[in-house]
Design a protein around this motif. Structure first.
Motif, PDB file in Angstrom:
ATOM      1  N   ILE A  79       0.913  -1.172  -0.052  1.00 28.55           N
ATOM      2  CA  ILE A  79       0.057   0.041  -0.002  1.00 28.55           C
ATOM      3  C   ILE A  79       0.998   1.265  -0.101  1.00 28.55           C
ATOM      4  CG2 ILE A  79      -1.538   1.325   1.275  1.00 28.55           C
ATOM      5  CD1 ILE A  79      -2.677  -1.089   0.065  1.00 28.55           C
ATOM      6  N   GLN A  80       1.960   1.228   0.638  1.00 27.18           N
ATOM      7  CA  GLN A  80       2.784   2.329   0.549  1.00 27.18           C
ATOM      8  C   GLN A  80       4.552   1.611   0.421  1.00 27.18           C
ATOM      9  OE1 GLN A  80       2.841   3.792   4.474  1.00 27.18           O
ATOM     10  NE2 GLN A  80       0.936   5.432   3.999  1.00 27.18           N
ATOM     11  N   ASN A  81       5.233   2.427  -0.242  1.00 27.89           N
ATOM     12  CA  ASN A  81       6.463   1.889  -0.567  1.00 27.89           C
ATOM     13  C   ASN A  81       7.690   2.656   0.167  1.00 27.89           C
ATOM     14  OD1 ASN A  81       8.411   0.129  -1.927  1.00 27.89           O
ATOM     15  ND2 ASN A  81       8.686   1.818  -3.529  1.00 27.89           N
ATOM     16  N   GLU A  82       7.629   2.781   1.303  1.00 24.55           N
ATOM     17  CA  GLU A  82       8.385   3.602   2.026  1.00 24.55           C
ATOM     18  C   GLU A  82       9.726   2.777   2.276  1.00 24.55           C
ATOM     19  OE1 GLU A  82       6.252   4.396   5.750  1.00 24.55           O
ATOM     20  OE2 GLU A  82       4.904   5.977   4.791  1.00 24.55           O
ATOM     21  N   GLN A  83      10.800   3.303   2.573  1.00 23.52           N
ATOM     22  CA  GLN A  83      11.912   2.683   2.813  1.00 23.52           C
ATOM     23  C   GLN A  83      11.860   2.490   4.220  1.00 23.52           C
ATOM     24  OE1 GLN A  83      15.518   4.641   2.073  1.00 23.52           O
ATOM     25  NE2 GLN A  83      15.658   3.751   0.014  1.00 23.52           N
ATOM     26  N   ALA A  84      12.176   1.130   4.473  1.00 21.20           N
ATOM     27  CA  ALA A  84      12.253   0.602   5.968  1.00 21.20           C
ATOM     28  C   ALA A  84      13.307   1.561   6.629  1.00 21.20           C
ATOM     29  CB  ALA A  84      12.534  -0.991   6.115  1.00 21.20           C
ATOM     30  N   PRO A  85      13.167   1.571   7.822  1.00 27.24           N
ATOM     31  CA  PRO A  85      13.995   2.362   8.897  1.00 27.24           C
ATOM     32  C   PRO A  85      15.422   1.562   8.787  1.00 27.24           C
ATOM     33  CG  PRO A  85      12.311   1.492  10.269  1.00 27.24           C
ATOM     34  CD  PRO A  85      11.964   1.226   8.840  1.00 27.24           C
ATOM     35  N   MET A  86      16.377   2.133   9.185  1.00 26.07           N
ATOM     36  CA  MET A  86      17.744   1.374   9.208  1.00 26.07           C
ATOM     37  C   MET A  86      17.514   0.326  10.354  1.00 26.07           C
ATOM     38  SD  MET A  86      19.745   2.109   6.866  1.00 26.07           S
ATOM     39  CE  MET A  86      21.521   1.580   7.464  1.00 26.07           C
ATOM     40  N   SER A  87      18.088  -1.036  10.152  1.00 20.35           N
ATOM     41  CA  SER A  87      17.795  -1.737  11.009  1.00 20.35           C
ATOM     42  C   SER A  87      19.103  -2.308  11.699  1.00 20.35           C
ATOM     43  CB  SER A  87      17.423  -3.336  10.505  1.00 20.35           C
ATOM     44  OG  SER A  87      18.166  -3.710   9.390  1.00 20.35           O
ATOM     45  N   SER A  88      18.824  -3.325  12.715  1.00 18.60           N
ATOM     46  CA  SER A  88      20.241  -3.555  13.277  1.00 18.60           C
ATOM     47  C   SER A  88      21.073  -4.627  12.556  1.00 18.60           C
ATOM     48  CB  SER A  88      19.739  -4.187  14.884  1.00 18.60           C
ATOM     49  OG  SER A  88      18.929  -3.586  15.466  1.00 18.60           O
ATOM     50  N   SER A  89      22.096  -4.797  12.982  1.00 19.88           N
ATOM     51  CA  SER A  89      23.057  -5.810  12.045  1.00 19.88           C
ATOM     52  C   SER A  89      22.226  -7.236  11.964  1.00 19.88           C
ATOM     53  CB  SER A  89      24.286  -5.882  12.718  1.00 19.88           C
ATOM     54  OG  SER A  89      24.245  -6.524  13.737  1.00 19.88           O
ATOM     55  N   ARG A 100      23.168 -11.390  -9.207  1.00 20.55           N
ATOM     56  CA  ARG A 100      21.899 -11.109  -8.685  1.00 20.55           C
ATOM     57  C   ARG A 100      21.997 -10.694  -7.215  1.00 20.55           C
ATOM     58  NH1 ARG A 100      21.766 -12.350 -13.016  1.00 20.55           N
ATOM     59  NH2 ARG A 100      21.327 -10.295 -13.142  1.00 20.55           N
ATOM     60  N   VAL A 101      22.860 -11.243  -6.490  1.00 23.13           N
ATOM     61  CA  VAL A 101      23.249 -10.578  -5.156  1.00 23.13           C
ATOM     62  C   VAL A 101      23.730  -9.009  -5.307  1.00 23.13           C
ATOM     63  CG1 VAL A 101      24.722 -10.902  -3.137  1.00 23.13           C
ATOM     64  CG2 VAL A 101      24.050 -12.844  -4.428  1.00 23.13           C
ATOM     65  N   ALA A 102      24.264  -8.763  -6.125  1.00 24.07           N
ATOM     66  CA  ALA A 102      24.707  -7.351  -6.351  1.00 24.07           C
ATOM     67  C   ALA A 102      23.421  -6.648  -6.499  1.00 24.07           C
ATOM     68  CB  ALA A 102      25.552  -7.145  -7.345  1.00 24.07           C
ATOM     69  N   VAL A 103      22.518  -6.748  -7.242  1.00 19.35           N
ATOM     70  CA  VAL A 103      21.324  -6.241  -7.604  1.00 19.35           C
ATOM     71  C   VAL A 103      20.169  -5.876  -6.437  1.00 19.35           C
ATOM     72  CG1 VAL A 103      19.124  -5.935  -8.882  1.00 19.35           C
ATOM     73  CG2 VAL A 103      21.514  -6.548 -10.074  1.00 19.35           C
ATOM     74  N   MET A 104      20.121  -7.406  -6.024  1.00 15.88           N
ATOM     75  CA  MET A 104      19.166  -7.428  -4.684  1.00 15.88           C
ATOM     76  C   MET A 104      19.887  -6.768  -3.521  1.00 15.88           C
ATOM     77  SD  MET A 104      17.476 -11.284  -5.219  1.00 15.88           S
ATOM     78  CE  MET A 104      17.500 -11.897  -6.831  1.00 15.88           C
ATOM     79  N   GLY A 105      21.013  -7.003  -3.111  1.00 13.64           N
ATOM     80  CA  GLY A 105      22.036  -6.405  -2.154  1.00 13.64           C
ATOM     81  C   GLY A 105      21.915  -5.023  -1.999  1.00 13.64           C
ATOM     82  N   ARG A 106      21.877  -4.331  -3.159  1.00 12.87           N
ATOM     83  CA  ARG A 106      21.893  -2.756  -3.227  1.00 12.87           C
ATOM     84  C   ARG A 106      20.610  -2.368  -2.815  1.00 12.87           C
ATOM     85  NH1 ARG A 106      22.431  -2.028  -8.311  1.00 12.87           N
ATOM     86  NH2 ARG A 106      20.383  -1.609  -8.736  1.00 12.87           N
ATOM     87  N   ALA A 107      19.395  -2.935  -3.112  1.00 13.40           N
ATOM     88  CA  ALA A 107      17.914  -2.571  -2.324  1.00 13.40           C
ATOM     89  C   ALA A 107      18.030  -2.798  -1.172  1.00 13.40           C
ATOM     90  CB  ALA A 107      17.331  -3.510  -3.398  1.00 13.40           C
ATOM     91  N   ALA A 108      18.451  -3.787  -0.722  1.00 15.56           N
ATOM     92  CA  ALA A 108      18.346  -4.327   0.837  1.00 15.56           C
ATOM     93  C   ALA A 108      19.215  -3.321   1.654  1.00 15.56           C
ATOM     94  CB  ALA A 108      18.919  -5.613   0.933  1.00 15.56           C
ATOM     95  N   ARG A 109      20.223  -3.135   1.268  1.00 13.54           N
ATOM     96  CA  ARG A 109      21.561  -2.101   1.797  1.00 13.54           C
ATOM     97  C   ARG A 109      20.672  -0.715   1.917  1.00 13.54           C
ATOM     98  NH1 ARG A 109      25.364  -3.204  -0.923  1.00 13.54           N
ATOM     99  NH2 ARG A 109      25.391  -1.784  -2.480  1.00 13.54           N
ATOM    100  N   GLU A 110      19.917  -0.043   0.982  1.00 15.77           N
ATOM    101  CA  GLU A 110      19.328   1.155   0.866  1.00 15.77           C
ATOM    102  C   GLU A 110      18.260   1.163   1.615  1.00 15.77           C
ATOM    103  OE1 GLU A 110      18.194   1.845  -3.041  1.00 15.77           O
ATOM    104  OE2 GLU A 110      20.315   2.349  -3.768  1.00 15.77           O
ATOM    105  N   ALA A 111      17.672   0.028   2.063  1.00 15.56           N
ATOM    106  CA  ALA A 111      16.431  -0.104   2.841  1.00 15.56           C
ATOM    107  C   ALA A 111      16.996  -0.539   4.415  1.00 15.56           C
ATOM    108  CB  ALA A 111      15.490  -1.322   2.364  1.00 15.56           C
TER     109      ALA A 111
END
Length: 310
Positions: free
Chosen positions: A15-25, A86-97
């Protein structure tokens, strides 16, 4: 018509595409009480949807990624380069989120030198953890038959090399054994003890076949985070995170729910389209407007406005 399963999933997620807040490790998340769910992602649409669902951990499934990217079985046919890209593409999105990404690294794509390179490249690509397994190459999906394993010491050496190869202690090494199916639970537990001693951060016995077996795994290794692989239709009973936490597991991966839901939805949608010649049931489709937001078109439109010539 889209399946009700996928429709509900998409509605809840995006419903919303907000970035998740920075999480813990990843390490700190797994140190928390209970068990955390990690949805299986396999392409960038599934990655965006899982991020929008506010997942705390993402799991890049080898099975789904190989099927989506190459359209072939997860049977050791995809190359190291196929997967690290594939890791590089998905990893970039995960890192940004700000969400840790756990990535399937199969057998490490060869011998000890290959494992060294694989760990370095997965870490550089943005993963927070790599999963390595003790199958004989070419490997197979963990919930399919005939999965021979390498000698225990050979895999223990791979784990030692993996630990040595990483640049940061926050990049975690997951040791998985596939010995349960052909050699029994005790052999699998013995192997887990060896991989634990070799320095693995997270332990993963693939495809236990009952809740009692899951309980025994949790009792044997209370000192390390444990992975439970919840595959709908697989060899292990599918339990919820609450119960898995009670059994001693820290991470529950659900690698198949995304691509199985998508396949069912597309089968129905494409079948209806071909049969009727029209996009029947359009009320059940995910909103095109919301999809544009999810995939990032709002930034494109704003960029165009800022740089438009009068």
């Amino acid at each position: 018509m889209l399946s009700s399963v996928l429709y509900a999933l998409l509605t809840a997620c995006c419903i919303q595409n907000e970035q998740a807040p920075m999480s813990s490790s990843l390490r700190s998340i797994l140190a928390e009480p209970g068990c955390v769910v990690a949805p299986g992602i396999y392409d960038m649409i599934s990655t965006h949807l899982a991020i929008s669902a506010k997942a705390r951990i993402l799991y890049m499934t080898g099975y789904g990624t190989v099927a989506s990217h190459l359209g072939i079985p997860d049977a050791g046919l995809a190359s190291f380069r196929d997967m690290v890209d594939r890791v590089a593409v998905m990893g970039r999105a995960a890192r940004e989120a700000g969400i840790p990404l756990v990535a399937d690294g199969d057998t490490g794509y060869g011998g000890l030198l290959n494992v060294d390179m694989t760990v370095k490249e997965y870490e550089r690509a943005g993963a927070s953890a790599i999963q390595l397994e003790d199958q004989v190459f070419p490997k197979k999906c963990g919930h399919t038959p005939n999965r021979p394993v390498v000698p225990k010491q050979e895999m223990a050496d791979k784990i030692r090399v993996a630990v040595e190869a990483r640049q940061s202690d926050d990049f975690l090494i997951i040791a998985r054994t596939d010995a349960r199916s052909d050699q029994g639970l005790e052999e699998a537990l013995d192997r887990m003890a060896a991989y634990d001693a070799a320095g693995a951060d997270i332990l993963f016995v693939e495809s236990p076949e009952s809740e009692d077996e899951l309980r025994l795994i949790g009792e044997r290794f209370p000192h390390k985070p444990l992975v439970a692989n919840m595959v709908e239709g697989g060899r292990t009973p599918v339990l919820d995170a609450r119960r898995l936490g009670e059994l001693g597991f820290s991470l529950a991966i659900f690698p198949a729910i995304g691509f199985l839901s998508t396949a069912k939805a597309l089968e129905r949608a494409y079948g209806d389209l071909v049969a009727t010649g029209a996009s029947a049931g359009k009320d059940d489709l995910y909103s095109f407007e919301e999809f544009n937001r999810m995939i990032g078109f709002e930034r494109v439109w704003e960029f165009d406005k800022r740089h438009a010539r009068d």
